[in-house]
Design a protein around this motif. Structure first.
Motif, short mmCIF file in Angstrom:
data_model
loop_
_atom_site.label_atom_id
_atom_site.label_comp_id
_atom_site.label_asym_id
_atom_site.label_seq_id
_atom_site.Cartn_x
_atom_site.Cartn_y
_atom_site.Cartn_z
N THR A 213 -47.61 1.49 3.95
CA THR A 213 -48.32 0.60 3.02
C THR A 213 -49.81 0.55 3.29
O THR A 213 -50.44 -0.50 3.12
CB THR A 213 -47.72 -0.81 3.11
N MET A 214 -50.40 1.66 3.74
CA MET A 214 -51.83 1.68 3.98
C MET A 214 -52.58 1.77 2.65
O MET A 214 -52.56 2.79 1.97
CB MET A 214 -52.20 2.88 4.86
N HIS A 215 -53.23 0.67 2.27
CA HIS A 215 -54.04 0.65 1.06
C HIS A 215 -55.01 -0.52 1.17
O HIS A 215 -54.94 -1.32 2.11
CB HIS A 215 -53.17 0.51 -0.18
N ALA A 216 -55.94 -0.59 0.21
CA ALA A 216 -56.95 -1.64 0.26
C ALA A 216 -56.31 -3.01 0.03
O ALA A 216 -55.78 -3.28 -1.05
CB ALA A 216 -58.02 -1.36 -0.80
N SER A 217 -56.35 -3.85 1.03
CA SER A 217 -55.80 -5.19 0.91
C SER A 217 -56.77 -6.10 0.15
O SER A 217 -57.87 -5.68 -0.22
CB SER A 217 -55.55 -5.77 2.31
N GLY A 218 -56.36 -7.32 -0.06
CA GLY A 218 -57.22 -8.27 -0.76
C GLY A 218 -58.53 -8.49 -0.02
O GLY A 218 -59.60 -8.59 -0.63
N GLN A 219 -58.45 -8.57 1.33
CA GLN A 219 -59.66 -8.77 2.12
C GLN A 219 -60.61 -7.58 2.01
O GLN A 219 -61.82 -7.74 1.86
CB GLN A 219 -59.31 -9.01 3.59
N ILE A 220 -60.03 -6.38 2.07
CA ILE A 220 -60.87 -5.18 1.97
C ILE A 220 -61.48 -5.07 0.57
O ILE A 220 -62.66 -4.74 0.42
CB ILE A 220 -60.06 -3.91 2.30
N LEU A 332 -56.50 17.75 3.30
CA LEU A 332 -56.11 16.55 2.58
C LEU A 332 -56.63 15.27 3.23
O LEU A 332 -56.38 14.17 2.71
CB LEU A 332 -54.57 16.48 2.49
N ALA A 333 -57.36 15.39 4.34
CA ALA A 333 -57.81 14.20 5.08
C ALA A 333 -58.71 13.32 4.22
O ALA A 333 -58.54 12.09 4.18
CB ALA A 333 -58.52 14.62 6.36
N ASP A 334 -59.69 13.91 3.53
CA ASP A 334 -60.60 13.08 2.73
C ASP A 334 -59.89 12.45 1.54
O ASP A 334 -60.20 11.32 1.14
CB ASP A 334 -61.80 13.91 2.27
N THR A 335 -58.91 13.17 0.98
CA THR A 335 -58.13 12.61 -0.13
C THR A 335 -57.30 11.42 0.33
O THR A 335 -57.11 10.45 -0.41
CB THR A 335 -57.21 13.69 -0.72
N LEU A 336 -56.81 11.47 1.56
CA LEU A 336 -56.05 10.35 2.11
C LEU A 336 -56.94 9.11 2.23
O LEU A 336 -56.49 7.99 1.98
CB LEU A 336 -55.46 10.72 3.47
N VAL A 337 -58.21 9.31 2.60
CA VAL A 337 -59.15 8.18 2.67
C VAL A 337 -59.34 7.57 1.29
O VAL A 337 -59.33 6.34 1.12
CB VAL A 337 -60.49 8.64 3.25
N VAL A 338 -59.51 8.42 0.27
CA VAL A 338 -59.64 7.92 -1.11
C VAL A 338 -58.39 7.13 -1.50
O VAL A 338 -58.48 6.06 -2.11
CB VAL A 338 -59.86 9.08 -2.10
N ALA A 339 -57.22 7.64 -1.12
CA ALA A 339 -55.97 6.96 -1.46
C ALA A 339 -55.86 5.60 -0.79
O ALA A 339 -55.35 4.64 -1.39
CB ALA A 339 -54.78 7.84 -1.05
N GLY A 346 -48.80 3.36 -3.16
CA GLY A 346 -48.24 4.61 -3.64
C GLY A 346 -49.21 5.77 -3.58
O GLY A 346 -48.80 6.93 -3.45
N ALA A 347 -50.51 5.50 -3.66
CA ALA A 347 -51.51 6.57 -3.64
C ALA A 347 -51.47 7.32 -2.31
O ALA A 347 -51.44 8.55 -2.27
CB ALA A 347 -52.90 5.99 -3.90
N ALA A 348 -51.48 6.58 -1.21
CA ALA A 348 -51.42 7.21 0.10
C ALA A 348 -50.09 7.91 0.32
O ALA A 348 -50.02 8.95 0.99
CB ALA A 348 -51.67 6.17 1.20
N GLN A 349 -49.02 7.36 -0.25
CA GLN A 349 -47.71 7.99 -0.12
C GLN A 349 -47.68 9.36 -0.80
O GLN A 349 -47.06 10.30 -0.30
CB GLN A 349 -46.64 7.07 -0.71
N VAL A 350 -48.36 9.49 -1.93
CA VAL A 350 -48.44 10.77 -2.63
C VAL A 350 -49.13 11.82 -1.76
O VAL A 350 -48.65 12.94 -1.62
CB VAL A 350 -49.19 10.60 -3.98
N VAL A 351 -50.25 11.45 -1.16
CA VAL A 351 -51.01 12.39 -0.33
C VAL A 351 -50.22 12.76 0.92
O VAL A 351 -50.15 13.92 1.31
CB VAL A 351 -52.38 11.80 0.05
#
Length: 414
Positions: A213-220, A332-339, A346-351
């Motif tokens: 579940t790595m993604h931008a949280s509300g705080q971020i 794919l490392a930079d794409t993972l950061v974007v995700a 789900g974005a990070a899960q795709v990468v």
């Protein structure tokens, strides 16, 4: 004799003087001369402390522009998403595969296209399958720059060496090796990514990464809105909503250019000096490809360095295949950061699913079927390079395939 011809002859004489000492290729200059002050491995050492300081100073604006680009693309995707959702070229998973493939050709890089796919998914415009296939297409198209670089390098060297009186046989060999590396890059990417796509999509369908579940949280999101929100608001208030996405794409290209200036550049001479230690072993070449693509954040940059090395004979074609496989994973490392900057996990899960699938295929090839794959790729390479007509047909097929895939978006929608 022209100045360029004299410089070429000096370069050729310098290469001819290479001697192997303790497993490294060196140019003898003076007796007892220290060969290295600091060993930077395959990367160029900074020319001065000022150059190192300049790189460090560029890092902050490069990072700032990268995140700004992601924020602009997110806003732009949200604005245009309802109008383009389910429409050509985002009508189905096959058409998005072609869109990602062709997009990488036109921008000569896979990373901006991959970031586009992830941003559209984050905005809800693309389904998971469509984002996954568009990401895969961007990787299939990214290696085209290596083929293009090989052709341009061979053309340039042929012109220079012909002026210096090089033999026709030598020119033909150098052309074959330069363009051959590009063919190998395209071929190996397809061999690894096509089955890797199937494995990755099976992972997504099985839900094995749902716990990630790595993604931008509300705080971020709040921090990003506070720092970059005012800029996005100013841009959004002065341009149509649909153009935010295109502006973000332009900004991310600028940020990648700055990042390329910040990151260490690959030195073909330094890489050649490690030939005995690295270039003869498949597993070490595989890990070297992983490291170089991670540090340069570009498979195009990581693979293009092979072109002059192959042309000079410092890297044999059969030695390059594991390096290509390694670079195709960690690119794919930079794409993972974007995700991870997207609001959905789900974005990070795709990468990650893509990276896992490609890694499984690469490790399987290296461990069990490396020699047969190597022989098959080299035979195809020789077959194509030996005939201009076959080479032209190969390049034409590389454009025809994604166009056909893209055209399916006119006929059915998922």
């Amino acid at each position: 004799m022209g100045k360029r011809t004299e410089e070429l002859q000096r370069d050729l004489e310098k290469e001819a003087q290479l001697v192997e000492i303790d497993g490294e290729f060196c140019v003898p200059v003076e007796a007892n001369q220290a060969r290295y002050l600091i060993d930077w491995g395959p990367f160029e050492a900074p020319r001065s402390p000022w150059e190192l300081a300049r790189k460090l100073l560029l890092f902050l604006p490069a990072l700032f522009l990268f995140i700004l680009a992601v924020q602009l693309m997110k806003e732009g995707a949200a604005a245009v998403g309802p109008q383009i959702q389910g429409q050509f070229p985002f009508a189905n998973g096959v058409s998005t595969l072609g869109a990602g493939w062709l997009g990488a050709y036109f921008v000569l890089s896979g990373s901006p296209v991959a970031a586009t796919a992830i941003s559209l998914f984050g905005a809800g415009t693309l389904t998971k399958l469509q984002a996954f296939t568009m990401l895969s297409g961007s990787r299939l198209g990214a290696s085209f720059i290596v083929l293009l670089a090989g052709f341009l390098y061979a053309t340039k060297q042929a012109r220079l060496r012909a002026g210096a009186g090089a033999s026709i046989a030598g020119l033909a060999k150098e052309r074959s090796d330069s363009i051959g590396i590009g063919i190998q890059a395209m071929t190996m990417t397809a061999i690894v990514y096509l089955p890797g796509m199937l494995i990755g999509y099976a992972i997504i369908r099985a839900g094995w990464l749902d716990g990630f579940t790595m993604h931008a949280s509300g705080q971020i999101d709040a921090i990003l809105s506070r720092l970059w929100g005012p800029i996005v608001d100013v841009v959004a208030s002065n341009v149509p909503g649909w153009s935010l996405f295109l502006i973000g794409l332009g900004v991310i290209l600028v940020s990648f250019n700055l990042i390329d200036r910040v990151l260490p550049h690959i030195s073909s001479d330094a890489t050649a000096s490690k030939r005995a230690a690295w270039l003869k072993h498949p597993w070490t070449m595989f890990f070297l490809g992983c490291v170089v693509a991670t540090l340069t954040l570009s498979v195009s940059v990581a693979l293009t360095v092979l072109v002059p090395l192959a042309a000079k004979g410092l890297v044999k074609r059969e030695e390059a295949l594991p390096y290509i496989m390694g670079a195709n994973i960690t690119t794919l490392a930079d794409t993972l950061v974007v995700a991870m900057l997207q609001p959905t996990a789900g974005a990070a899960q795709v990468v990650l699913a893509e990276a896992i699938g490609v890694t499984i295929v690469s490790l399987f090839i290296l461990a069990f079927v490396y020699k047969p794959v190597q022989r098959s790729v080299l035979r195809l390479d020789d077959y194509l390079v030996s005939s201009n007509a076959r080479l032209a047909a190969f390049v034409g097929t590389l454009f025809l395939m994604p166009i056909v895939l893209l055209a399916t978006g006119f006929f059915y929608t998922t």
